[in-house]
Design an enzyme around this catalytic site. Structure first.
Site, mmCIF file in Angstrom:
data_model
loop_
_atom_site.group_PDB
_atom_site.id
_atom_site.type_symbol
_atom_site.label_atom_id
_atom_site.label_comp_id
_atom_site.label_asym_id
_atom_site.label_seq_id
_atom_site.Cartn_x
_atom_site.Cartn_y
_atom_site.Cartn_z
ATOM 1 N N GLU A 152 66.652 64.800 45.137
ATOM 2 C CA GLU A 152 66.732 66.241 45.407
ATOM 3 C C GLU A 152 67.845 66.930 44.622
ATOM 4 O O GLU A 152 68.370 67.963 45.046
ATOM 5 C CB GLU A 152 66.827 66.508 46.921
ATOM 6 C CG GLU A 152 65.616 65.920 47.628
ATOM 7 C CD GLU A 152 65.193 66.616 48.911
ATOM 8 O OE1 GLU A 152 66.078 67.010 49.673
ATOM 9 O OE2 GLU A 152 63.978 66.761 49.129
ATOM 10 N N GLU B 241 58.861 60.862 50.822
ATOM 11 C CA GLU B 241 59.119 61.008 52.258
ATOM 12 C C GLU B 241 57.970 61.802 52.846
ATOM 13 O O GLU B 241 57.614 62.862 52.320
ATOM 14 C CB GLU B 241 60.368 61.873 52.533
ATOM 15 C CG GLU B 241 61.699 61.293 52.206
ATOM 16 C CD GLU B 241 62.851 62.240 52.599
ATOM 17 O OE1 GLU B 241 62.589 63.381 53.051
ATOM 18 O OE2 GLU B 241 64.004 61.818 52.463
#
Ligand SMILES: *[C@@H]1O[C@H](CO)[C@@H](O)[C@H](O)[C@H]1NC(C)=O
Ligand SMILES: *[C@@H]1O[C@H](CO)[C@@H](O)[C@H](O)[C@H]1NC(C)=O
Ligand SMILES: *[C@@H]1O[C@H](CO)[C@@H](O)[C@H](O)[C@H]1NC(C)=O
Ligand SMILES: *[C@@H]1O[C@H](CO)[C@@H](O)[C@H](O)[C@H]1NC(C)=O
Length: 390
Positions: free
Chosen positions: A194, A305
């Site tokens: 991220e 995820e």
């Protein structure tokens, strides 16, 4: 490329999430550190007692499996001998895993704990991914796989922020771990988690100038890691990838990696639980798989995820649009996503192994409650899908 961006759906919630993501990687406050030290002393005392009891039990009954501090009954002298939990099935393509005590500067991850985690994870999946290499987690995980002798592949991680030292110390930790443990259980090394989301911002466009700048920064780290592997004669042995929020890839970044891992959370897209599995699949296909098809190197794509929270620490965050946190809804997501994704070849890492108390303490809401297991490694009230991968 115009594509549905779940981050555009409700900026407030996503602010909160990316805030979490940013903070996740920062150090703890001094207060927190003091608490951790206190807890560490307490734990050391508990572990000392537990080890004493275990050792004396073991001396009495050399052949029987002893109960350790955790939930798995295991031979303390041989972690490859442990009781299997009949409720667990190796049905998941992969699992997202963060060991307890893997955050700088407090750290505190222990071999005993990671070994027990691997004993449990190996009953759910043949592969896991971790997020970083601080606090010795790379060695702890590889040591645990070696000691338990389980069939497990791991995507190691190097967390990247905007300071070179953070990258460098983790690169060196991964390098050392590869030298110590070999490559047999390493499926890849993920450089960055991220980073794009954090650099570009919640409503940012990863294909715009900020996205290109961030991708260039990451590309340098990825290139550095490739040259590290090359110096070890492992350039062709270990794939190098990157993980980011599903909407935050661009072609430049995808062109630099062997694989991309995208976080795709129906919870943050405000879906109903009944739409969650389908939404996740569609988003992945329409956004990530479609974008990667334009990259000349054709990187492999994974869902990094996906999962569903089982509760919120405060009533205000118990729902997110049409999404509601509950164990029953986690069950629905398990029932509608896992075996279906296996059947149609979607490669995913279920988020996540267990509840993370530090996230709850730091961020509240649903952040600490995404585990299949609770923080004490007790299986939540869910039935694990049974479609064991061959
Ligand atoms: C793992 O850590 C927890 C909490 O920090 C502790 O209570 C437990 O005893 C540890 N388990 C093992 C097997 O060391
Ligand atoms: C890291 O973990 C490995 C495996 O348990 C251990 O051998 C090594 O001593 C640890 N290193 C540090 C610095 O704690
Ligand atoms: C693949 O599985 C997902 C559920 O995880 C489902 O929504 C999707 O429709 C499936 N795709 C195909 C092509 O079967
Ligand atoms: C566990 O979930 C089932 C529904 O799947 C429910 O009937 C049962 O009451 C739950 N048990 C506990 C202890 O919450």
């Amino acid at each position: 490329m115009p594509s549905p961006s779940y981050h555009a759906v409700q900026p407030d919630m996503l602010d909160e999430r990316s805030d979490w993501l940013r903070k996740q990687q920062r150090g703890s406050t001094r207060t927190k550190r003091i608490i951790y030290i206190g807890v560490a002393f307490l734990l050391a005392a508990i572990i000392a007692i537990a080890v004493g009891v275990t050792v004396s039990n073991n001396n009495k009954h050399k052949t029987s499996l002893s109960s350790t501090a955790g939930t798995v009954h295991s031979d303390p002298n041989d972690p490859s001998k442990f009781d299997k939990d009949p409720r667990l099935h190796r049905s998941f393509y992969g699992f997202a895993y963060t060991p307890l005590g893997a955050q700088m500067p407090s750290c505190g991850a222990t071999q005993a704990n990671v070994t027990e985690d691997i004993q449990l994870l190996s009953q759910l999946t043949p592969r896991i991914r971790i997020y970083g290499a601080d606090c010795n987690q790379t060695a702890l995980v590889l040591q645990a796989i070696q000691d338990t002798k389980v069939d497990m592949q791991v995507y190691l991680g190097i967390f990247v922020d905007d300071t070179d030292t953070v990258y460098t110390r983790q690169r060196d930790a991964v390098k050392k771990a590869i030298q110590d443990y070999g490559t047999d259980h390493i499926a890849g090394v993920t450089v960055g988690n991220e980073f794009m989301l954090n650099a570009v911002g919640d409503n940012g466009d990863a294909t715009g100038a900020a996205g290109i700048k961030a991708a260039t920064y990451l590309d340098n780290k990825i290139a550095d890691f490739r040259s590290t592997l090359k110096s070890m004669n492992l350039a062709k042995t270990i794939p190098v990838g990157v993980a980011d929020a599903g909407s935050y890839f661009n072609l430049q970044l995808l062109s630099a990696v062997d694989y991309g891992m995208a976080n795709i959370h129906p919870w943050f897209a405000l879906t109903t639980i009944n739409d969650a599995a389908g939404w996740t699949y569609d988003f992945f296909q329409n956004t990530n798989v479609a974008q990667a098809a334009n990259a000349p190197n054709h990187p492999d794509l994974y869902i990094a995820e996906t999962g569903w929270p089982t509760k919120s620490s405060d009533a205000a965050h118990a729902s997110n649009g049409a999404a509601t946190a509950s164990v029953a809804n986690l069950q629905t997501f398990l029932d509608t996503f896992v075996c279906q994704s296996n059947a149609n070849g979607t490669k995913y890492f279920f988020f996540e192994f267990f509840d993370e108390a530090w996230k709850d303490a730091q961020f509240g809401g649903v952040e600490g409650w995404w585990g299949i297991f609770d923080g004490n490694k007790k299986l939540k009230n869910v039935t694990i899908p049974n479609c064991v991968l061959s």
